[in-house]
Scaffold this motif. Structure first.
Motif, PDB file in Angstrom:
ATOM      1  N   TYR A  68      45.059  -0.411  64.221  1.00 45.34           N
ATOM      2  CA  TYR A  68      45.625  -1.318  63.629  1.00 45.34           C
ATOM      3  C   TYR A  68      46.044  -1.210  62.284  1.00 45.34           C
ATOM      4  O   TYR A  68      47.157  -1.695  61.848  1.00 45.34           O
ATOM      5  N   LEU A  69      45.204  -0.559  61.438  1.00 48.81           N
ATOM      6  CA  LEU A  69      45.505  -0.235  60.030  1.00 48.81           C
ATOM      7  C   LEU A  69      46.724   0.715  59.882  1.00 48.81           C
ATOM      8  O   LEU A  69      47.641   0.617  58.974  1.00 48.81           O
ATOM      9  N   LYS A  70      46.999   1.653  61.163  1.00 45.67           N
ATOM     10  CA  LYS A  70      48.143   2.631  61.146  1.00 45.67           C
ATOM     11  C   LYS A  70      49.373   1.676  61.244  1.00 45.67           C
ATOM     12  O   LYS A  70      50.321   1.700  60.479  1.00 45.67           O
ATOM     13  N   GLU A  71      49.225   0.733  62.228  1.00 43.82           N
ATOM     14  CA  GLU A  71      50.546  -0.187  62.234  1.00 43.82           C
ATOM     15  C   GLU A  71      50.640  -1.028  61.245  1.00 43.82           C
ATOM     16  O   GLU A  71      52.065  -1.119  60.685  1.00 43.82           O
ATOM     17  N   VAL A  72      49.928  -1.563  60.343  1.00 46.98           N
ATOM     18  CA  VAL A  72      49.943  -2.257  59.062  1.00 46.98           C
ATOM     19  C   VAL A  72      50.302  -1.725  57.876  1.00 46.98           C
ATOM     20  O   VAL A  72      51.225  -1.997  57.043  1.00 46.98           O
ATOM     21  N   TYR A  73      49.291  -0.528  57.659  1.00 50.91           N
ATOM     22  CA  TYR A  73      49.599   0.013  56.418  1.00 50.91           C
ATOM     23  C   TYR A  73      50.039   1.394  56.625  1.00 50.91           C
ATOM     24  O   TYR A  73      50.573   2.123  55.513  1.00 50.91           O
ATOM     25  N   GLY A  74      50.362   1.935  57.654  1.00 51.49           N
ATOM     26  CA  GLY A  74      51.147   3.484  57.849  1.00 51.49           C
ATOM     27  C   GLY A  74      50.313   4.319  57.281  1.00 51.49           C
ATOM     28  O   GLY A  74      48.975   4.458  57.466  1.00 51.49           O
ATOM     29  N   ASP A  75      50.707   5.212  56.122  1.00 47.79           N
ATOM     30  CA  ASP A  75      50.139   6.406  55.638  1.00 47.79           C
ATOM     31  C   ASP A  75      49.518   5.973  54.149  1.00 47.79           C
ATOM     32  O   ASP A  75      49.019   6.651  53.397  1.00 47.79           O
ATOM     33  N   ALA A  76      49.781   4.781  53.935  1.00 49.48           N
ATOM     34  CA  ALA A  76      49.181   3.878  52.487  1.00 49.48           C
ATOM     35  C   ALA A  76      47.784   3.964  52.653  1.00 49.48           C
ATOM     36  O   ALA A  76      46.956   3.858  53.584  1.00 49.48           O
ATOM     37  N   GLN A  77      47.083   3.715  51.389  1.00 47.97           N
ATOM     38  CA  GLN A  77      45.629   3.816  51.055  1.00 47.97           C
ATOM     39  C   GLN A  77      45.272   2.124  52.146  1.00 47.97           C
ATOM     40  O   GLN A  77      45.878   1.198  51.787  1.00 47.97           O
ATOM     41  N   PRO A  78      44.341   2.339  52.774  1.00 48.44           N
ATOM     42  CA  PRO A  78      43.699   1.286  53.790  1.00 48.44           C
ATOM     43  C   PRO A  78      43.097   0.216  52.771  1.00 48.44           C
ATOM     44  O   PRO A  78      42.688   0.572  51.566  1.00 48.44           O
ATOM     45  N   PRO A  79      42.807  -0.872  53.062  1.00 48.30           N
ATOM     46  CA  PRO A  79      42.112  -1.954  52.473  1.00 48.30           C
ATOM     47  C   PRO A  79      40.722  -1.531  52.047  1.00 48.30           C
ATOM     48  O   PRO A  79      40.325  -0.712  53.056  1.00 48.30           O
ATOM     49  N   ILE A  80      40.015  -2.141  51.447  1.00 49.19           N
ATOM     50  CA  ILE A  80      38.466  -2.078  51.536  1.00 49.19           C
ATOM     51  C   ILE A  80      37.632  -3.220  52.301  1.00 49.19           C
ATOM     52  O   ILE A  80      36.424  -2.684  52.731  1.00 49.19           O
ATOM     53  N   LYS A  81      38.252  -4.020  52.910  1.00 47.51           N
ATOM     54  CA  LYS A  81      37.627  -4.998  53.762  1.00 47.51           C
ATOM     55  C   LYS A  81      38.769  -5.794  54.725  1.00 47.51           C
ATOM     56  O   LYS A  81      39.893  -5.935  54.324  1.00 47.51           O
ATOM     57  N   MET A  82      38.426  -6.304  55.651  1.00 47.03           N
ATOM     58  CA  MET A  82      39.316  -6.848  56.649  1.00 47.03           C
ATOM     59  C   MET A  82      38.431  -8.036  57.192  1.00 47.03           C
ATOM     60  O   MET A  82      37.235  -7.874  57.626  1.00 47.03           O
ATOM     61  N   LEU A  83      39.153  -9.089  57.247  1.00 43.57           N
ATOM     62  CA  LEU A  83      38.505 -10.251  57.848  1.00 43.57           C
ATOM     63  C   LEU A  83      39.247 -10.565  59.295  1.00 43.57           C
ATOM     64  O   LEU A  83      40.384 -10.772  59.154  1.00 43.57           O
ATOM     65  N   LEU A  84      38.593 -10.702  60.295  1.00 41.21           N
ATOM     66  CA  LEU A  84      39.132 -11.174  61.462  1.00 41.21           C
ATOM     67  C   LEU A  84      38.731 -12.561  62.225  1.00 41.21           C
ATOM     68  O   LEU A  84      37.259 -12.469  62.081  1.00 41.21           O
ATOM     69  N   GLN A  85      39.347 -13.481  62.242  1.00 36.56           N
ATOM     70  CA  GLN A  85      39.004 -14.700  63.134  1.00 36.56           C
ATOM     71  C   GLN A  85      39.445 -14.954  64.229  1.00 36.56           C
ATOM     72  O   GLN A  85      40.677 -14.705  64.373  1.00 36.56           O
TER      73      GLN A  85
END
Length: 125
Positions: A68-85
């Protein structure tokens, strides 16, 4: 199956709390600098309006979170947290990211019940 569906399936299938009659959940996923999950905490919400704390083993989420992070962020720095509801009845979900604020989505004991209510998934029906 897409990455979000896989995340939700892993979460639901690997915690006994989901044996309850639940309607929705919120899970906060803490991420390392490389985007790998390092910790989780969340709340399962029941039909009666109650909640049950739960956590998922971060290792189990690695493949779906990475995809999922690859889809959203590509090769950019990923976030430090993720909230899933996720809402079980409607199938709706919400994902939010935090890039800098370590204190976001932290349990605040002084107002824990209002904090948990803030995290309760609310989707327009």
């Amino acid at each position: 199956m897409n990455a979000i569906e896989e995340m939700i399936n892993v979460i639901v299938k690997n915690d006994k709390a989901f044996e309850l009659d639940w309607v929705s959940f919120t899970l906060i996923i803490e991420l390392r600098e490389d985007g790998r999950p390092s910790g989780t905490n969340g709340y399962l919400f029941t039909k009666l309006g109650d909640f049950e704390p739960f956590a998922t083993t971060p290792r189990l989420l690695r493949p779906s979170v990475a995809a999922y992070l690859k889809e959203v962020y590509g090769d950019a720095q990923p976030p430090i947290k993720m909230l899933l509801q996720f809402d079980r009845v409607s199938g709706r979900f919400n994902i939010q990211f935090e890039d800098k604020d370590e204190s976001r989505w932290q349990v605040r004991p002084a107002d824990i019940h209002s904090y948990i209510e803030e995290l309760r998934p609310r989707f327009e029906q």
